[in-house]
Design an enzyme around this catalytic site. Structure first.
Site, PDB file in Angstrom:
ATOM      1  N   ARG A 108      -8.334  10.116   5.703  1.00 61.07           N
ATOM      2  CA  ARG A 108      -9.764  10.174   5.193  1.00 61.07           C
ATOM      3  C   ARG A 108     -10.436   8.972   5.684  1.00 61.07           C
ATOM      4  O   ARG A 108      -9.852   7.796   5.454  1.00 61.07           O
ATOM      5  CB  ARG A 108      -9.709  10.352   3.896  1.00 61.07           C
ATOM      6  CG  ARG A 108     -10.043  11.427   3.179  1.00 61.07           C
ATOM      7  CD  ARG A 108      -9.600  11.802   1.776  1.00 61.07           C
ATOM      8  NE  ARG A 108     -10.431  11.258   0.912  1.00 61.07           N
ATOM      9  CZ  ARG A 108     -11.367  11.714  -0.029  1.00 61.07           C
ATOM     10  NH1 ARG A 108     -11.314  13.106   0.030  1.00 61.07           N
ATOM     11  NH2 ARG A 108     -12.228  10.946  -0.481  1.00 61.07           N
ATOM     12  N   SER A 177       0.309   5.140   2.711  1.00 62.99           N
ATOM     13  CA  SER A 177       1.229   5.388   1.715  1.00 62.99           C
ATOM     14  C   SER A 177       2.500   5.759   2.322  1.00 62.99           C
ATOM     15  O   SER A 177       3.162   6.897   2.192  1.00 62.99           O
ATOM     16  CB  SER A 177       0.758   6.639   0.796  1.00 62.99           C
ATOM     17  OG  SER A 177      -0.656   6.248   0.177  1.00 62.99           O
ATOM     18  N   ASP A 230      -1.400   4.207  -2.331  1.00 57.48           N
ATOM     19  CA  ASP A 230      -2.316   5.085  -3.178  1.00 57.48           C
ATOM     20  C   ASP A 230      -2.310   4.994  -4.485  1.00 57.48           C
ATOM     21  O   ASP A 230      -3.464   4.775  -5.170  1.00 57.48           O
ATOM     22  CB  ASP A 230      -1.920   6.684  -2.689  1.00 57.48           C
ATOM     23  CG  ASP A 230      -0.501   7.148  -2.935  1.00 57.48           C
ATOM     24  OD1 ASP A 230       0.284   5.986  -3.225  1.00 57.48           O
ATOM     25  OD2 ASP A 230      -0.140   8.070  -3.073  1.00 57.48           O
TER      26      ASP A 230
HETATM   27 MG    MG Z   1      -2.017  11.777  -3.043  1.00 57.67          MG
END
Ligand code: MG
Ligand code: ADP
Length: 500
Positions: A108, A177, A230
């Protein structure tokens, strides 16, 4: 009576006897089968039991491991990674900031215009891009070029509602992440790829440098101001909206937690003490383990056959990747040893990870009197037609045992963090403890209602009504997106300028 009639009568009597014998044998077999089911269920229930005394032991063990992990590198199964985040957003941040979130097959990009004056988001836009599978196993430059090119396109679409002061560089927070050895707020080397990525070249490299070079190759003038994972992003997003957030927990496919620690309580930190006196710690709590955890034979087998045996034991008990798989393993044993689904074992039940947690959740929440949803899922996904109501009830019972154990252990983990930071009681040293908030995120927590409610109830059970009244667990599901942008703001190169 004629001869024929006698013969007929004898034959009929014999047939009736045979049928009766069959029925009796069937009933005996059937009752034996259900007795076996009941015995296996009882055993499961006992092995998965989490009475509050046991949960307290788990919470205590979590706090002890946290201390050990902070004391020295490798001091505990809990890595207790220093995030270098020492300024969490206050709500006063102003300006335009970008974020990039890479942690799976999609990434994103996001921009936000912050208005300061107590948590005012003036405008926010994002775009999601899926990564071509070939790029996940190709070269490092190819992957980062793809990401930077999508970012450049996104920046090019920036509208008039977004403002960058003249002469300033755009700044971006990078949520990455994967396991990283962080070296500063804006640098860190990749330890290894996970989740289907496999690019040897990147391992050991600084992922911010990789991204920065790709950004330059796009001719884009942009600075990466924060590298986070995250969980830390969720903490930042939570804190932006609520000053009392002290910890964040993710319960999704995997699980992790981050919290705010006093910098002087981190013996392994040899750097300068940050001005704020605080440091965010990324616990990597999925790797927690303790002799107090209620592990069953099913869990042992799942672990042995996993890609990472004897790692991530806590995660294997509580996270979305595994709950459905535990259920499948229990059902398989009941099918084999107690003919739960009839005389043959349904072949699809033998396939690892065939039963995903969202399906388990759907069956667990089935409120129809004849458990229609359970019946349909068993039929459609596992190819088991015509299940009896009794068998369906057993399925729901197993969902309940497995989900509640996970939720209760997660609650114990949260209680452990609060114990470590001294927020687990209503009164401390004669003074009442301030309001404390734990920000939660992740698909499991968000969508599995029984799991979420059980976590909440267990938490209250552990802390007692008085303490639980001032400790709030709440969903903060916009966290990981905007969190990185907020951290780019709170660690901006222009921050000192602004404050002086
Ligand atoms: Mg997630
Ligand atoms: P990720 O953890 O992969 O970043 P999410 O936070 O969205 O992504 O969590 C997705 C996970 O949440 C899924 O893998 C699944 O285990 C769990 N999940 C999603 N939907 C549901 C549901 N309806 N019921 C239970 N668990 C769910």
């Amino acid at each position: 009576m004629g001869k024929a009639a006698v013969t007929t009568a004898v034959v009929c009597a014999a047939a009736a006897c045979a049928v009766a014998a069959l029925v009796v044998r069937y009933r005996m077999r059937s009752s034996g089968r259900w007795a076996r089911v009941a015995a296996l269920l009882k055993e499961l229930e006992e092995r998965c039991a989490t009475p509050v005394g046991k949960l307290r032991q788990v919470a205590d063990a979590m706090a002890v491991e946290m201390h050990a992990g902070l004391a020295s590198e490798g001091g505990s199964k809990l890595k207790m990674l220093i995030s270098y985040v020492n300024n969490l957003p206050t709500g006063e941040e102003t300006g335009l900031f970008y974020a990039l979130d890479l942690g799976g097959t999609n990434f994103r990009v996001l921009r936000v215009q912050l208005g300061g004056k107590e948590r005012c988001v003036l405008k926010q836009e994002f775009e999601e891009v899926s990564i071509p599978p070939l790029l996940m196993v190709g070269g490092s430059d190819e992957l980062f070029d793809f990401i930077a090119s999508a970012l450049a396109k996104f920046v090019a679409s920036e509208g008039e509602d977004f403002h960058l002061p003249v002469g300033r560089q755009r700044e971006i927070g990078f949520t990455f992440s994967f396991p990283v050895r962080q070296t500063s707020i804006a640098s860190g080397t990749l330890i290894k790829w996970t989740k289907g990525f496999n690019i040897d070249e990147t391992v050991g490299e600084d992922v911010v440098a990789e991204l920065t070079r790709a950004i330059e190759r796009q001719g884009l003038d942009m600075r990466v101001s924060a590298l986070i994972n995250d969980t830390v992003g969720t903490l930042a997003g939570g804190r932006y909206h609520d000053n009392d957030v002290v910890a964040a927990v993710i319960l999704g496919t995997g699980t992790n937690a981050a919290y705010v620690e006093r910098a002087h309580a981190i013996p392994k930190w040899h750097g300068l003490l940050p001005k704020s006196g605080e440091m965010v710690i990324n616990m990597e709590w999925g790797n927690f383990r303790s002799s107090h955890l209620p592990l069953t034979d099913y869990d042992q087998a799942l672990d042995n056959e996993s890609l990472n045996p004897s790692e991530q034991i806590f995660e294997k008990l509580i996270s979305g990747m595994y709950l459905g798989e535990i259920l499948r393993r229990v059902l398989l044993r009941l099918a084999k040893e107690a003919s739960l689904f009839g005389d043959s074992v349904p072949p699809k039940l033998e396939i690892p990870f065939m039963l995903r947690t969202p399906v388990m959740s759907a069956m667990h929440h089935d409120t129809t009197p004849d458990l229609k949803v359970v019946g349909a899922k068993l039929k459609d996904l596992l190819g088991i037609p015509n299940t009896s109501l009794k068998a369906r009830k057993v399925v729901v019972q197993i969902c309940d045992i497995v989900a509640r154990r996970g939720a209760r252990l997660a609650a114990a983990g949260v209680a452990g963090i609060l114990k470590k930071v001294g927020r687990d009681t209503a009164v401390k040293g004669g003074e009442s403890v301030p309001r404390t908030v734990v920000a939660m995120d992740g698909g499991l927590y968000e969508h599995y209602t029984i799991f979420r409610e059980c976590l909440q109830a267990t938490f209250e059970e552990m802390l007692g009504a008085e303490a639980a009244a001032s400790v709030i667990i709440k969903l903060a599901n916009d966290g990981s997106g905007i969190g990185a942008a907020l951290l780019a703001a709170s660690h901006s190169q222009y921050r000192e300028l602004e404050q002086s």
